[in-house]
Write a protein that holds these residues in place. Structure first.
Motif, PDB file in Angstrom:
ATOM      1  N   MET A   1      57.543  31.748  56.120  1.00 48.71           N
ATOM      2  CA  MET A   1      57.543  32.571  54.910  1.00 48.71           C
ATOM      3  C   MET A   1      56.852  31.819  53.779  1.00 48.71           C
ATOM      4  N   SER A   2      55.924  32.491  53.105  1.00 53.67           N
ATOM      5  CA  SER A   2      55.178  31.887  52.003  1.00 53.67           C
ATOM      6  C   SER A   2      55.480  32.648  50.720  1.00 53.67           C
ATOM      7  N   VAL A   3      55.914  31.926  49.686  1.00 56.41           N
ATOM      8  CA  VAL A   3      56.304  32.541  48.421  1.00 56.41           C
ATOM      9  C   VAL A   3      55.321  32.126  47.329  1.00 56.41           C
ATOM     10  N   GLY A   4      54.737  33.109  46.649  1.00 61.06           N
ATOM     11  CA  GLY A   4      53.837  32.823  45.540  1.00 61.06           C
ATOM     12  C   GLY A   4      54.607  32.395  44.307  1.00 61.06           C
ATOM     13  N   ARG A   5      54.211  31.291  43.700  1.00 61.22           N
ATOM     14  CA  ARG A   5      54.923  30.757  42.543  1.00 61.22           C
ATOM     15  C   ARG A   5      54.312  31.186  41.221  1.00 61.22           C
ATOM     16  N   PHE A   6      53.166  31.840  41.259  1.00 65.42           N
ATOM     17  CA  PHE A   6      52.532  32.363  40.048  1.00 65.42           C
ATOM     18  C   PHE A   6      52.616  33.874  40.083  1.00 65.42           C
ATOM     19  N   PRO A   7      52.928  34.517  38.943  1.00 63.52           N
ATOM     20  CA  PRO A   7      53.006  35.991  38.939  1.00 63.52           C
ATOM     21  C   PRO A   7      51.698  36.622  39.415  1.00 63.52           C
ATOM     22  N   PHE A   8      51.719  37.140  40.613  1.00 60.40           N
ATOM     23  CA  PHE A   8      50.505  37.551  41.314  1.00 60.40           C
ATOM     24  C   PHE A   8      49.959  38.891  40.846  1.00 60.40           C
ATOM     25  N   TRP A   9      50.585  39.481  39.842  1.00 55.80           N
ATOM     26  CA  TRP A   9      50.093  40.736  39.268  1.00 55.80           C
ATOM     27  C   TRP A   9      49.426  40.500  37.904  1.00 55.80           C
ATOM     28  N   ARG A  10      49.368  39.268  37.440  1.00 62.95           N
ATOM     29  CA  ARG A  10      48.780  38.963  36.142  1.00 62.95           C
ATOM     30  C   ARG A  10      47.256  39.045  36.204  1.00 62.95           C
ATOM     31  N   VAL A  11      46.667  39.673  35.195  1.00 62.29           N
ATOM     32  CA  VAL A  11      45.221  39.815  35.118  1.00 62.29           C
ATOM     33  C   VAL A  11      44.639  38.792  34.144  1.00 62.29           C
ATOM     34  N   VAL A  12      43.336  38.597  34.232  1.00 67.54           N
ATOM     35  CA  VAL A  12      42.613  37.730  33.304  1.00 67.54           C
ATOM     36  C   VAL A  12      41.489  38.547  32.676  1.00 67.54           C
ATOM     37  N   PRO A  13      41.078  38.208  31.441  1.00 67.91           N
ATOM     38  CA  PRO A  13      40.011  38.986  30.798  1.00 67.91           C
ATOM     39  C   PRO A  13      38.716  38.953  31.590  1.00 67.91           C
ATOM     40  N   GLY A  14      38.038  40.096  31.609  1.00 68.19           N
ATOM     41  CA  GLY A  14      36.734  40.186  32.247  1.00 68.19           C
ATOM     42  C   GLY A  14      35.618  39.921  31.261  1.00 68.19           C
ATOM     43  N   GLN A  15      34.417  40.370  31.595  1.00 72.23           N
ATOM     44  CA  GLN A  15      33.246  40.090  30.778  1.00 72.23           C
ATOM     45  C   GLN A  15      33.059  41.090  29.647  1.00 72.23           C
ATOM     46  N   ARG A  16      33.654  42.279  29.759  1.00 70.97           N
ATOM     47  CA  ARG A  16      33.464  43.309  28.753  1.00 70.97           C
ATOM     48  C   ARG A  16      34.779  43.611  28.049  1.00 70.97           C
ATOM     49  N   SER A  17      34.693  44.206  26.891  1.00 71.06           N
ATOM     50  CA  SER A  17      35.878  44.591  26.140  1.00 71.06           C
ATOM     51  C   SER A  17      36.695  45.604  26.945  1.00 71.06           C
ATOM     52  N   GLY A  18      37.983  45.367  27.043  1.00 76.31           N
ATOM     53  CA  GLY A  18      38.851  46.263  27.784  1.00 76.31           C
ATOM     54  C   GLY A  18      38.829  46.067  29.283  1.00 76.31           C
ATOM     55  N   GLU A  19      38.096  45.054  29.773  1.00 73.63           N
ATOM     56  CA  GLU A  19      38.020  44.798  31.208  1.00 73.63           C
ATOM     57  C   GLU A  19      38.885  43.589  31.568  1.00 73.63           C
ATOM     58  N   TYR A  20      39.652  43.736  32.661  1.00 77.87           N
ATOM     59  CA  TYR A  20      40.537  42.679  33.126  1.00 77.87           C
ATOM     60  C   TYR A  20      40.433  42.597  34.649  1.00 77.87           C
ATOM     61  N   ILE A  21      40.617  41.395  35.178  1.00 78.51           N
ATOM     62  CA  ILE A  21      40.430  41.145  36.600  1.00 78.51           C
ATOM     63  C   ILE A  21      41.742  40.665  37.205  1.00 78.51           C
ATOM     64  N   LEU A  22      42.128  41.283  38.326  1.00 79.69           N
ATOM     65  CA  LEU A  22      43.235  40.781  39.132  1.00 79.69           C
ATOM     66  C   LEU A  22      42.654  40.087  40.356  1.00 79.69           C
ATOM     67  N   PRO A  23      42.708  38.737  40.417  1.00 83.72           N
ATOM     68  CA  PRO A  23      42.331  38.066  41.661  1.00 83.72           C
ATOM     69  C   PRO A  23      43.395  38.378  42.725  1.00 83.72           C
ATOM     70  N   VAL A  24      42.984  38.947  43.833  1.00 81.94           N
ATOM     71  CA  VAL A  24      43.944  39.429  44.830  1.00 81.94           C
ATOM     72  C   VAL A  24      44.358  38.283  45.739  1.00 81.94           C
ATOM     73  N   MET A  25      45.622  37.863  45.600  1.00 80.43           N
ATOM     74  CA  MET A  25      46.206  36.819  46.433  1.00 80.43           C
ATOM     75  C   MET A  25      47.096  37.469  47.489  1.00 80.43           C
ATOM     76  N   PRO A  26      47.398  36.764  48.579  1.00 78.81           N
ATOM     77  CA  PRO A  26      48.229  37.366  49.631  1.00 78.81           C
ATOM     78  C   PRO A  26      49.532  37.994  49.138  1.00 78.81           C
ATOM     79  N   PRO A  27      50.263  37.410  48.169  1.00 81.39           N
ATOM     80  CA  PRO A  27      51.508  38.054  47.732  1.00 81.39           C
ATOM     81  C   PRO A  27      51.321  39.443  47.140  1.00 81.39           C
ATOM     82  N   ALA A  28      50.110  39.775  46.712  1.00 77.71           N
ATOM     83  CA  ALA A  28      49.850  41.091  46.135  1.00 77.71           C
ATOM     84  C   ALA A  28      49.598  42.154  47.181  1.00 77.71           C
TER      85      ALA A  28
END
Length: 260
Positions: free
Chosen positions: A1-28
């Protein structure tokens, strides 16, 4: 069993205004080896996170339509914009895509009005607590996927009435915030053997309040099976009985139901 220790639904800002990116990790993700997809509740949580970052306001409600598959996605691109509102509340529209292909359409509202006094009308039903409930291991997913991220215990299961009550808790001790509750709310289709293996058409999530890390009781009630779909709703409570959130869904029933 592998448990993600970082909130895997958190997004980061993208390149444009109003754009955000979710890097898809296995826990998601959920689904069998070789065909993982972004769990619908995780996509909703990512959209909620993006709206919160963009508005700098707390969530009131959000809804999402699931437009297309997300198998093998490496990132989910979320776009949000304020489309209305006033001094206290901001109305938002949003969308998400994978490799330029639309996968989700969303809307929501964020904000608060002061002064206010909280009144909670919904009462948690008298059911066994997590220590007395029945532990269950969720399968049908590759190792390290979303089912590995929480403990799952059944307090009530009544298929004849279309009801299930489940206790869930983050194995990583994530705070019970809007994002985590949005993820929990997507356990809806697992509440009946006839709906397991189905696919969600939409999800509605109404956020009341968060709480510290711990158990959450989700009381799921199916309203109807009709025309090959299921309609239903759920209320989510803290262990001390406080109402945390309300959710509802419509899902397509599987052609061949998955057994209990």
């Amino acid at each position: 069993m592998s448990v993600g220790r970082f909130p895997f639904w958190r997004v980061v800002p993208g390149q444009r205004s109003g754009e955000y990116i979710l890097p898809v990790m296995p826990p998601a993700t959920a689904g069998p080896d070789g065909a993982p997809h972004i769990m619908g509740g995780v996509a909703l949580a990512a959209i909620v996170d993006a709206m919160g970052l963009d508005s700098e306001l707390p969530l009131l409600w959000a809804q999402v339509q699931f437009l297309g598959p997300t198998q093998h996605a490496e990132e989910l691109v979320v776009a949000v914009e304020q489309c209305g509102g006033g001094q206290a509340v901001a109305q938002y529209a949003g969308s998400a895509s994978v490799n330029g292909r639309p996968t989700h359409r969303a809307s929501g509202a964020l904000g608060y009005r002061e002064p206010y006094e909280q009144t909670l009308f919904a009462q948690m039903p008298d059911l066994p607590g997590p220590d007395a409930a029945t532990p269950v291991e969720i399968s049908h997913s590759s190792p390290g996927g979303l089912p590995d991220q929480f403990e799952y215990r059944v307090a009530l299961y009544d298929e004849a009435r279309g009801m299930q009550a489940i206790w869930t808790r983050s194995r990583a001790d994530f705070a019970v915030d809007a994002g985590w509750l949005a993820i929990i709310s997507d356990l809806f289709l697992g509440a009946h053997s006839a709906s397991r293996g189905g696919s969600s058409l939409d999800a509605m999530f109404r956020f009341v309040q968060g709480t510290d890390p711990g158990w959450v009781l989700s009381v799921i009630e199916f309203a109807a099976f009709d025309r090959g779909v299921v309609h239903g709703s759920a209320r989510h409570f803290a262990e001390d009985g406080r109402l945390l959130a309300i959710s509802s869904q419509t899902g397509v029933l599987p052609r061949i139901p998955r057994g209990a």
